[in-house]
Each structure stands twice: as structure tokens, then as C-alpha cells.
Design a protein around this motif. Structure first.
Motif, PDB file in Angstrom:
ATOM      1  N   GLU A  49       0.809  -1.222   0.000  1.00 41.87           N
ATOM      2  CA  GLU A  49       0.000   0.000   0.000  1.00 41.87           C
ATOM      3  C   GLU A  49       0.843   1.273   0.000  1.00 41.87           C
ATOM      4  O   GLU A  49       0.332   2.366  -0.218  1.00 41.87           O
ATOM      5  CB  GLU A  49      -0.984   0.016   1.176  1.00 41.87           C
ATOM      6  CG  GLU A  49      -0.347  -0.065   2.539  1.00 41.87           C
ATOM      7  CD  GLU A  49      -0.131  -1.488   3.053  1.00 41.87           C
ATOM      8  OE1 GLU A  49       0.203  -1.618   4.236  1.00 41.87           O
ATOM      9  OE2 GLU A  49      -0.271  -2.450   2.288  1.00 41.87           O
ATOM     10  N   ASN A  50       2.149   1.145   0.212  1.00 50.52           N
ATOM     11  CA  ASN A  50       3.059   2.297   0.197  1.00 50.52           C
ATOM     12  C   ASN A  50       3.956   2.288  -1.030  1.00 50.52           C
ATOM     13  O   ASN A  50       5.029   2.889  -1.017  1.00 50.52           O
ATOM     14  CB  ASN A  50       3.931   2.289   1.459  1.00 50.52           C
ATOM     15  CG  ASN A  50       3.121   2.470   2.711  1.00 50.52           C
ATOM     16  OD1 ASN A  50       2.133   3.196   2.717  1.00 50.52           O
ATOM     17  ND2 ASN A  50       3.501   1.793   3.768  1.00 50.52           N
ATOM     18  N   PHE A  51       3.503   1.627  -2.084  1.00 47.59           N
ATOM     19  CA  PHE A  51       4.358   1.404  -3.242  1.00 47.59           C
ATOM     20  C   PHE A  51       3.560   1.609  -4.522  1.00 47.59           C
ATOM     21  O   PHE A  51       2.490   1.029  -4.693  1.00 47.59           O
ATOM     22  CB  PHE A  51       4.881  -0.040  -3.188  1.00 47.59           C
ATOM     23  CG  PHE A  51       6.015  -0.332  -4.113  1.00 47.59           C
ATOM     24  CD1 PHE A  51       7.305  -0.032  -3.745  1.00 47.59           C
ATOM     25  CD2 PHE A  51       5.790  -0.923  -5.333  1.00 47.59           C
ATOM     26  CE1 PHE A  51       8.365  -0.313  -4.583  1.00 47.59           C
ATOM     27  CE2 PHE A  51       6.837  -1.207  -6.175  1.00 47.59           C
ATOM     28  CZ  PHE A  51       8.133  -0.903  -5.802  1.00 47.59           C
ATOM     29  N   ASN A  52       4.051   2.463  -5.421  1.00 44.88           N
ATOM     30  CA  ASN A  52       3.406   2.693  -6.713  1.00 44.88           C
ATOM     31  C   ASN A  52       4.489   2.763  -7.770  1.00 44.88           C
ATOM     32  O   ASN A  52       5.388   3.602  -7.684  1.00 44.88           O
ATOM     33  CB  ASN A  52       2.597   3.986  -6.683  1.00 44.88           C
ATOM     34  CG  ASN A  52       1.778   4.188  -7.930  1.00 44.88           C
ATOM     35  OD1 ASN A  52       2.029   3.588  -8.967  1.00 44.88           O
ATOM     36  ND2 ASN A  52       0.791   5.048  -7.839  1.00 44.88           N
ATOM     37  N   ASN A  53       4.419   1.918  -8.763  1.00 46.18           N
ATOM     38  CA  ASN A  53       5.465   1.892  -9.784  1.00 46.18           C
ATOM     39  C   ASN A  53       5.044   2.543 -11.095  1.00 46.18           C
ATOM     40  O   ASN A  53       5.761   2.457 -12.080  1.00 46.18           O
ATOM     41  CB  ASN A  53       5.954   0.462 -10.019  1.00 46.18           C
ATOM     42  CG  ASN A  53       4.929  -0.408 -10.721  1.00 46.18           C
ATOM     43  OD1 ASN A  53       3.930   0.072 -11.236  1.00 46.18           O
ATOM     44  ND2 ASN A  53       5.174  -1.693 -10.744  1.00 46.18           N
ATOM     45  N   SER A  54       3.893   3.161 -11.159  1.00 43.57           N
ATOM     46  CA  SER A  54       3.367   3.861 -12.331  1.00 43.57           C
ATOM     47  C   SER A  54       3.151   2.958 -13.540  1.00 43.57           C
ATOM     48  O   SER A  54       3.098   3.429 -14.661  1.00 43.57           O
ATOM     49  CB  SER A  54       4.248   5.053 -12.716  1.00 43.57           C
ATOM     50  OG  SER A  54       4.138   6.061 -11.744  1.00 43.57           O
ATOM     51  N   GLY A  55       3.051   1.665 -13.313  1.00 47.88           N
ATOM     52  CA  GLY A  55       2.672   0.743 -14.384  1.00 47.88           C
ATOM     53  C   GLY A  55       3.502   0.852 -15.625  1.00 47.88           C
ATOM     54  O   GLY A  55       4.686   0.554 -15.615  1.00 47.88           O
ATOM     55  N   ASP A  56       2.887   1.326 -16.702  1.00 46.41           N
ATOM     56  CA  ASP A  56       3.594   1.372 -17.989  1.00 46.41           C
ATOM     57  C   ASP A  56       3.963   2.793 -18.415  1.00 46.41           C
ATOM     58  O   ASP A  56       4.010   3.115 -19.586  1.00 46.41           O
ATOM     59  CB  ASP A  56       2.776   0.692 -19.078  1.00 46.41           C
ATOM     60  CG  ASP A  56       1.482   1.419 -19.396  1.00 46.41           C
ATOM     61  OD1 ASP A  56       1.158   2.409 -18.709  1.00 46.41           O
ATOM     62  OD2 ASP A  56       0.793   0.999 -20.333  1.00 46.41           O
ATOM     63  N   TYR A  57       4.271   3.648 -17.475  1.00 45.40           N
ATOM     64  CA  TYR A  57       4.674   5.023 -17.783  1.00 45.40           C
ATOM     65  C   TYR A  57       5.874   5.019 -18.725  1.00 45.40           C
ATOM     66  O   TYR A  57       6.780   4.199 -18.598  1.00 45.40           O
ATOM     67  CB  TYR A  57       5.015   5.774 -16.488  1.00 45.40           C
ATOM     68  CG  TYR A  57       5.446   7.197 -16.728  1.00 45.40           C
ATOM     69  CD1 TYR A  57       4.516   8.184 -17.028  1.00 45.40           C
ATOM     70  CD2 TYR A  57       6.781   7.548 -16.704  1.00 45.40           C
ATOM     71  CE1 TYR A  57       4.907   9.487 -17.268  1.00 45.40           C
ATOM     72  CE2 TYR A  57       7.186   8.848 -16.943  1.00 45.40           C
ATOM     73  CZ  TYR A  57       6.243   9.817 -17.229  1.00 45.40           C
ATOM     74  OH  TYR A  57       6.627  11.102 -17.486  1.00 45.40           O
TER      75      TYR A  57
END
Length: 126
Positions: A49-57
Motif C-alpha cells: 500500500e506504500n508502493f506505486n510503480n506507475s505501471g507502464d509510464y
């Protein structure tokens, strides 16, 4: 004196995390000629929940195993040296511990030499 911060999702083994630090160090030795034993690095593991990798940016399909690498270092390296560093880190992390190249995200923060204190409250490079 680079200082490396590595962030990744929680759950990887100590061996995996040690390999991340070692391979980034070896890539810096090879491409930007940091001194031997100049090993200043930390790893932060984050809950999902503290992690976002921006998918396919930017057209790159990252997985949940993305590794964020932030390197603070003295200013002055050429663009060619920086590109070589990025490529070498991705190559080494693919070989050991097995990170997909798409999952290697790197940022460099350049600072003036007087912005370091290596201990004792002294600006050793100033």
C-alpha cells in the motif's frame, strides 16, 4: 562518494537485497570510477500500500518487482558516463539477482562537493 538508496516492495530475501547493493556498487566502480570500498547504501522495503510503480509510464511495462535506485553523487559526470551507468546497473541486476531490466528505475541527484560530511561534523571535500 555516492550514497545509494534502493527501494523495493517488501518480501525479497537478504541475499537478493545484498546482491542489489553489490551490483550497483560494481556498476559505479566500472562506469563512473568511484573509489574502492566507497560503499554507502541503504535499502528500504515497502508494504504494497506504500508502493506505486506507475505501471507502464513512458511505454515501459513495469512489474510489481520494480526496484527504485536513487544515487546522490558529486556533480560533474558527462551524459555518456551517466548513460553507461544506467545500462551497467540494469545489466548487472538482470544477471544477479535477476531483476527484469524494465523494473530498474534509476535517478541521479548531483550535489556540490561541499555538501558532504563523512563524519565528525567535517566537510571533507570542501
Amino acid at each position: 562518494m555516492p550514497f545509494t538508496r534502493i527501494s523495493l516492495k517488501k518480501g525479497k530475501s537478504p541475499k537478493y537485497r545484498r546482491a542489489l547493493m553489490e551490483q550497483v556498487y560494481l556498476a559505479m566502480r566500472e562506469t563512473i570510477e568511484i573509489p574502492e570500498n566507497d560503499r554507502f547504501a541503504t535499502i528500504t522495503e515497502l508494504e504494497s500500500e506504500n508502493f506505486n510503480n506507475s505501471g507502464d509510464y513512458a511505454g515501459i511495462d513495469r512489474s510489481e518487482d520494480v526496484v527504485f535506485i536513487e544515487i546522490t553523487l558529486n556533480a560533474g559526470r558527462t551524459v555518456e558516463k551517466k548513460k553507461a551507468l544506467y545500462a551497467e546497473i540494469a545489466k548487472r541486476l538482470t544477471a544477479d539477482p535477476g531483476v527484469r531490466p524494465e523494473d530498474v528505475v534509476i535517478s541521479l541527484l548531483e550535489v556540490s562537493k561541499e555538501n558532504w560530511s563523512l563524519g565528525n561534523g567535517v566537510a571533507q571535500y570542501a
